[in-house]
Scaffold this motif. Structure first.
Motif, PDB file in Angstrom:
ATOM      1  N   SER A   1      17.655  -0.342  63.470  1.00 57.25           N
ATOM      2  CA  SER A   1      16.382  -0.229  64.438  1.00 57.25           C
ATOM      3  C   SER A   1      15.685   1.071  64.557  1.00 57.25           C
ATOM      4  O   SER A   1      15.044   1.430  65.479  1.00 57.25           O
ATOM      5  CB  SER A   1      16.571  -0.897  65.900  1.00 57.25           C
ATOM      6  N   LEU A   2      16.048   1.756  63.342  1.00 56.34           N
ATOM      7  CA  LEU A   2      15.627   3.263  63.502  1.00 56.34           C
ATOM      8  C   LEU A   2      14.210   3.386  63.574  1.00 56.34           C
ATOM      9  O   LEU A   2      13.536   4.205  64.415  1.00 56.34           O
ATOM     10  CB  LEU A   2      16.326   4.003  62.387  1.00 56.34           C
ATOM     11  N   LEU A   3      13.460   2.482  62.673  1.00 55.68           N
ATOM     12  CA  LEU A   3      11.965   2.511  62.651  1.00 55.68           C
ATOM     13  C   LEU A   3      11.409   2.248  63.952  1.00 55.68           C
ATOM     14  O   LEU A   3      10.370   2.847  64.372  1.00 55.68           O
ATOM     15  CB  LEU A   3      11.548   1.788  61.512  1.00 55.68           C
ATOM     16  N   ALA A   4      11.799   1.218  64.779  1.00 54.84           N
ATOM     17  CA  ALA A   4      11.321   0.896  65.767  1.00 54.84           C
ATOM     18  C   ALA A   4      11.350   1.795  66.938  1.00 54.84           C
ATOM     19  O   ALA A   4      10.705   1.954  67.725  1.00 54.84           O
ATOM     20  CB  ALA A   4      11.716  -0.467  66.368  1.00 54.84           C
ATOM     21  N   ASP A   5      12.752   2.515  66.755  1.00 48.66           N
ATOM     22  CA  ASP A   5      13.099   3.577  67.835  1.00 48.66           C
ATOM     23  C   ASP A   5      12.257   4.742  67.685  1.00 48.66           C
ATOM     24  O   ASP A   5      11.852   5.437  68.708  1.00 48.66           O
ATOM     25  CB  ASP A   5      14.553   4.009  67.681  1.00 48.66           C
ATOM     26  N   LEU A   6      12.062   5.059  66.611  1.00 48.71           N
ATOM     27  CA  LEU A   6      11.064   6.417  66.345  1.00 48.71           C
ATOM     28  C   LEU A   6       9.437   6.073  66.439  1.00 48.71           C
ATOM     29  O   LEU A   6       8.882   7.222  66.435  1.00 48.71           O
ATOM     30  CB  LEU A   6      11.530   7.062  64.996  1.00 48.71           C
ATOM     31  N   GLU A   7       9.270   4.916  66.408  1.00 51.08           N
ATOM     32  CA  GLU A   7       7.673   4.700  66.413  1.00 51.08           C
ATOM     33  C   GLU A   7       7.050   5.164  67.382  1.00 51.08           C
ATOM     34  O   GLU A   7       7.346   4.744  68.785  1.00 51.08           O
ATOM     35  CB  GLU A   7       7.551   3.138  65.959  1.00 51.08           C
ATOM     36  N   GLY A   8       5.778   5.804  67.148  1.00 58.12           N
ATOM     37  CA  GLY A   8       4.895   6.586  68.072  1.00 58.12           C
ATOM     38  C   GLY A   8       5.688   7.680  68.950  1.00 58.12           C
ATOM     39  O   GLY A   8       5.131   8.315  69.823  1.00 58.12           O
ATOM     40  N   LEU A   9       6.604   8.328  68.336  1.00 52.32           N
ATOM     41  CA  LEU A   9       7.218   9.484  69.208  1.00 52.32           C
ATOM     42  C   LEU A   9       6.366  10.876  68.731  1.00 52.32           C
ATOM     43  O   LEU A   9       5.941  10.937  67.634  1.00 52.32           O
ATOM     44  CB  LEU A   9       8.601   9.943  68.387  1.00 52.32           C
ATOM     45  N   MET A  10       6.268  11.533  69.840  1.00 53.29           N
ATOM     46  CA  MET A  10       5.173  12.999  69.745  1.00 53.29           C
ATOM     47  C   MET A  10       6.142  14.026  70.284  1.00 53.29           C
ATOM     48  O   MET A  10       6.636  13.893  71.395  1.00 53.29           O
ATOM     49  CB  MET A  10       4.235  12.745  70.567  1.00 53.29           C
ATOM     50  N   LEU A  11       6.589  14.808  69.454  1.00 51.53           N
ATOM     51  CA  LEU A  11       7.239  15.970  69.640  1.00 51.53           C
ATOM     52  C   LEU A  11       6.585  17.016  70.474  1.00 51.53           C
ATOM     53  O   LEU A  11       5.372  17.010  70.322  1.00 51.53           O
ATOM     54  CB  LEU A  11       7.794  16.669  68.279  1.00 51.53           C
TER      55      LEU A  11
ATOM     56  N   PRO B   1      13.134  28.510  76.527  1.00 51.00           N
ATOM     57  CA  PRO B   1      12.887  27.893  77.823  1.00 51.00           C
ATOM     58  C   PRO B   1      11.892  27.229  78.195  1.00 51.00           C
ATOM     59  O   PRO B   1      11.841  26.512  78.918  1.00 51.00           O
ATOM     60  CB  PRO B   1      13.365  29.266  78.814  1.00 51.00           C
ATOM     61  N   SER B   2      10.682  27.706  77.430  1.00 56.44           N
ATOM     62  CA  SER B   2       9.526  26.959  77.608  1.00 56.44           C
ATOM     63  C   SER B   2       9.001  26.006  76.625  1.00 56.44           C
ATOM     64  O   SER B   2       7.975  25.433  76.557  1.00 56.44           O
ATOM     65  CB  SER B   2       8.379  28.156  77.710  1.00 56.44           C
ATOM     66  N   ALA B   3       9.810  25.580  75.845  1.00 51.91           N
ATOM     67  CA  ALA B   3       9.551  24.671  74.637  1.00 51.91           C
ATOM     68  C   ALA B   3       9.997  23.362  75.171  1.00 51.91           C
ATOM     69  O   ALA B   3      10.889  23.061  75.936  1.00 51.91           O
ATOM     70  CB  ALA B   3      10.556  24.853  73.520  1.00 51.91           C
ATOM     71  N   ARG B   4       9.019  22.419  74.763  1.00 55.02           N
ATOM     72  CA  ARG B   4       9.095  21.151  74.868  1.00 55.02           C
ATOM     73  C   ARG B   4      10.576  20.228  74.295  1.00 55.02           C
ATOM     74  O   ARG B   4      10.756  20.561  73.159  1.00 55.02           O
ATOM     75  CB  ARG B   4       7.958  20.220  74.720  1.00 55.02           C
ATOM     76  N   LEU B   5      11.406  19.865  74.964  1.00 55.74           N
ATOM     77  CA  LEU B   5      12.627  19.308  74.461  1.00 55.74           C
ATOM     78  C   LEU B   5      12.472  17.861  74.349  1.00 55.74           C
ATOM     79  O   LEU B   5      12.387  17.123  75.298  1.00 55.74           O
ATOM     80  CB  LEU B   5      13.550  19.877  75.319  1.00 55.74           C
ATOM     81  N   THR B   6      12.974  17.319  73.011  1.00 62.07           N
ATOM     82  CA  THR B   6      13.298  15.842  72.971  1.00 62.07           C
ATOM     83  C   THR B   6      14.611  15.632  72.253  1.00 62.07           C
ATOM     84  O   THR B   6      14.899  16.547  71.415  1.00 62.07           O
ATOM     85  CB  THR B   6      12.047  15.562  71.734  1.00 62.07           C
TER      86      THR B   6
ATOM     87  N   MET C   1       3.188  15.673  65.908  1.00 58.19           N
ATOM     88  CA  MET C   1       3.181  16.967  67.202  1.00 58.19           C
ATOM     89  C   MET C   1       1.925  16.931  67.669  1.00 58.19           C
ATOM     90  O   MET C   1       0.894  16.985  67.258  1.00 58.19           O
ATOM     91  CB  MET C   1       3.397  18.363  66.618  1.00 58.19           C
ATOM     92  N   GLY C   2       2.010  16.749  68.876  1.00 61.45           N
ATOM     93  CA  GLY C   2       0.898  16.733  69.930  1.00 61.45           C
ATOM     94  C   GLY C   2       0.286  18.354  70.033  1.00 61.45           C
ATOM     95  O   GLY C   2       0.863  19.026  69.663  1.00 61.45           O
ATOM     96  N   PRO C   3      -0.753  18.390  70.526  1.00 58.95           N
ATOM     97  CA  PRO C   3      -1.578  19.903  70.695  1.00 58.95           C
ATOM     98  C   PRO C   3      -0.735  20.343  71.808  1.00 58.95           C
ATOM     99  O   PRO C   3      -0.668  20.138  72.941  1.00 58.95           O
ATOM    100  CB  PRO C   3      -2.910  19.503  71.066  1.00 58.95           C
TER     101      PRO C   3
ATOM    102  N   VAL D   1      11.251  21.430  70.463  1.00 58.07           N
ATOM    103  CA  VAL D   1      12.643  21.345  70.076  1.00 58.07           C
ATOM    104  C   VAL D   1      12.959  20.054  69.809  1.00 58.07           C
ATOM    105  O   VAL D   1      12.929  19.106  70.967  1.00 58.07           O
ATOM    106  CB  VAL D   1      13.836  22.373  70.701  1.00 58.07           C
ATOM    107  N   ALA D   2      13.396  19.417  68.843  1.00 50.87           N
ATOM    108  CA  ALA D   2      14.058  18.167  68.719  1.00 50.87           C
ATOM    109  C   ALA D   2      15.427  18.166  68.634  1.00 50.87           C
ATOM    110  O   ALA D   2      15.906  18.677  67.324  1.00 50.87           O
ATOM    111  CB  ALA D   2      13.292  17.360  67.561  1.00 50.87           C
ATOM    112  N   TYR D   3      16.268  17.888  69.345  1.00 49.74           N
ATOM    113  CA  TYR D   3      17.773  18.002  69.184  1.00 49.74           C
ATOM    114  C   TYR D   3      18.184  16.718  69.078  1.00 49.74           C
ATOM    115  O   TYR D   3      18.282  15.670  69.699  1.00 49.74           O
ATOM    116  CB  TYR D   3      18.391  18.489  70.730  1.00 49.74           C
ATOM    117  N   ILE D   4      18.569  16.688  67.523  1.00 50.96           N
ATOM    118  CA  ILE D   4      19.159  15.200  67.136  1.00 50.96           C
ATOM    119  C   ILE D   4      20.819  15.253  67.098  1.00 50.96           C
ATOM    120  O   ILE D   4      21.342  16.364  66.311  1.00 50.96           O
ATOM    121  CB  ILE D   4      18.865  15.414  65.540  1.00 50.96           C
TER     122      ILE D   4
END
Length: 384
Positions: A374-384, A345-350, A175-177, A325-328
């Motif tokens: 390929s789940l590992l490659a798909d999620l690599e580097g993700l910042m919520l 409404p003001s939350a960052r949506l992924t 999670m980024g700042p 918010v991470a909508y899976i």
């Protein structure tokens, strides 16, 4: 049992024909023996049939057994009788049900009970995660000849539970700042003042237009100038992992791998977050503030999550201090996107999805597509 009865009927017909064709004491003894043999078998076996018990368990741990999809766990079905003499066989029907995916299978086992239990061990494996209930749904005890049967009483030891956990991948996810103003938040910004007078941010010099009620008169008297108390700014900084499992069993299994991976990565960073999922016609939320609660949240989704349509009712007890918010989901749905727009409404949506679908994502949302294998490659580097 039907085969044994047909075989006995054939033997009885043969002894009857032998008695009719060869009239004599020898044929008479054979005929009487064929009539008395079933009842003698029942008499010898009845105490063992009445005291026979069948159990099923997954040994190694007390209570619920937890395992991975690749490891599996041994499953033991045992039958025992208190009668010292040899008894007939016990036939049990074993039902194995994955409550998360809905997959079921049944098989029939035969055991010979005695004073020492006879145990049949099988390897319980599952290609998908979930809660697996192993239950003896039916058990019958038979006499020595297999002509008579009695149902056996099944007690609490006739069922056990195995949790097959989803896969966890060591991906670089964090999670980024980010801090979003939230009037209902219980956290406060360390850099910006706000309008919450219940939490003191700091003191500053009086400026024209400041309310006199905010002046700290005691400190002002000591310093010789007017000092004004500034309130704090409530902010939201937690994340919400919102699950939408409306898909088939393979897709739901992949989404649980996503949840377990994100939960593991956030727990490693000591980040606080919440997990939301459908439970019947309403949404349930689990707050996570540590690694132990992270595993409990994933297990709660496995055991109580509903794979039906996303509920459209307003959620009760939804977390308020959410900045991300991470909508899976299998594919983005209107009900879930509408809920996120109303509540956060003001939350960052992924949006993490499997199928793109026909519905376009909100313009400020970030989309990530995951694929089987390929789940590992798909999620690599993700910042919520």
């Amino acid at each position: 049992m039907l085969r044994n009865r047909l075989l006995y009927l054939f033997i009885l017909l043969c002894t009857t024909a032998f008695f009719i064709c060869f009239n004599g004491y020898y044929s008479w003894y054979v005929f009487l023996l064929s009539l008395a043999l079933p009842w003698l078998s029942l008499l010898l076996s009845l105490p063992g049939m009445l005291t026979a018990r069948a159990t099923v368990e997954a040994p190694g741990q007390e209570g619920t057994v937890r395992t991975s999809k690749s490891a599996g766990t041994p499953l033991q079905v045992a039958a025992q009788s208190r009668w010292p003499l040899p008894a007939g066989r016990v036939r049990v029907r074993l039902s194995v049900e994955n409550t998360f995916t809905g997959e079921t299978r049944r098989e029939t086992l035969e055991l010979s009970p005695g004073r020492r239990p006879q145990t049949v061990e099988q390897r319980l494996t599952s290609h998908t995660c979930g809660r697996i209930i192993c239950r003896l749904s039916k058990a019958r005890g038979y006499d020595l000849l297999g002509l008579f049967c009695l149902p056996l009483r099944l007690k609490g030891s006739s069922a056990c539970q195995v949790i097959v956990e989803p896969n966890v991948y060591e991906a670089m996810v964090g999670m980024g700042p980010r801090q979003t103003p939230d009037a209902d938040g219980d956290r406060y910004s360390p850099t910006k003042p706000g309008g919450d007078p219940t939490e003191l941010f700091g003191l500053r010099d009086y400026r024209p237009g400041d309310k006199l009620s905010r002046v700290d008169w005691k400190l002002s008297e000591k310093t010789g100038g007017l000092l004004v108390r500034e309130g704090s700014l409530p902010v939201a900084q937690r994340a919400l992992l919102l699950m939408d499992l409306d898909g088939d069993s393979q897709e739901a299994d992949l989404l649980m791998d996503v949840l377990a991976t994100l939960s593991h990565c956030l727990c490693c960073e000591d980040s606080e977050y919440a997990v939301g999922f459908s439970r019947g016609r309403e949404l349930a939320f689990v707050d996570v503030d540590g690694p132990e609660m992270g595993g409990a949240a994933v297990e709660a989704v496995l055991c109580h999550g509903d794979r039906g349509p996303f509920p459209e009712a307003e959620p009760a007890g939804a977390p308020k201090d959410v900045a991300r918010v991470a909508y899976i989901c299998t594919e983005p749905g209107a009900a879930a996107l509408g809920l996120i727009a109303r509540e956060y409404p003001s939350a960052r949506l992924t949006v993490i999805y499997i199928r793109p679908g026909e519905r376009s994502l909100p313009p400020d949302a970030f989309g990530v597509r995951v694929r089987q294998g390929s789940l590992l490659a798909d999620l690599e580097g993700l910042m919520l």
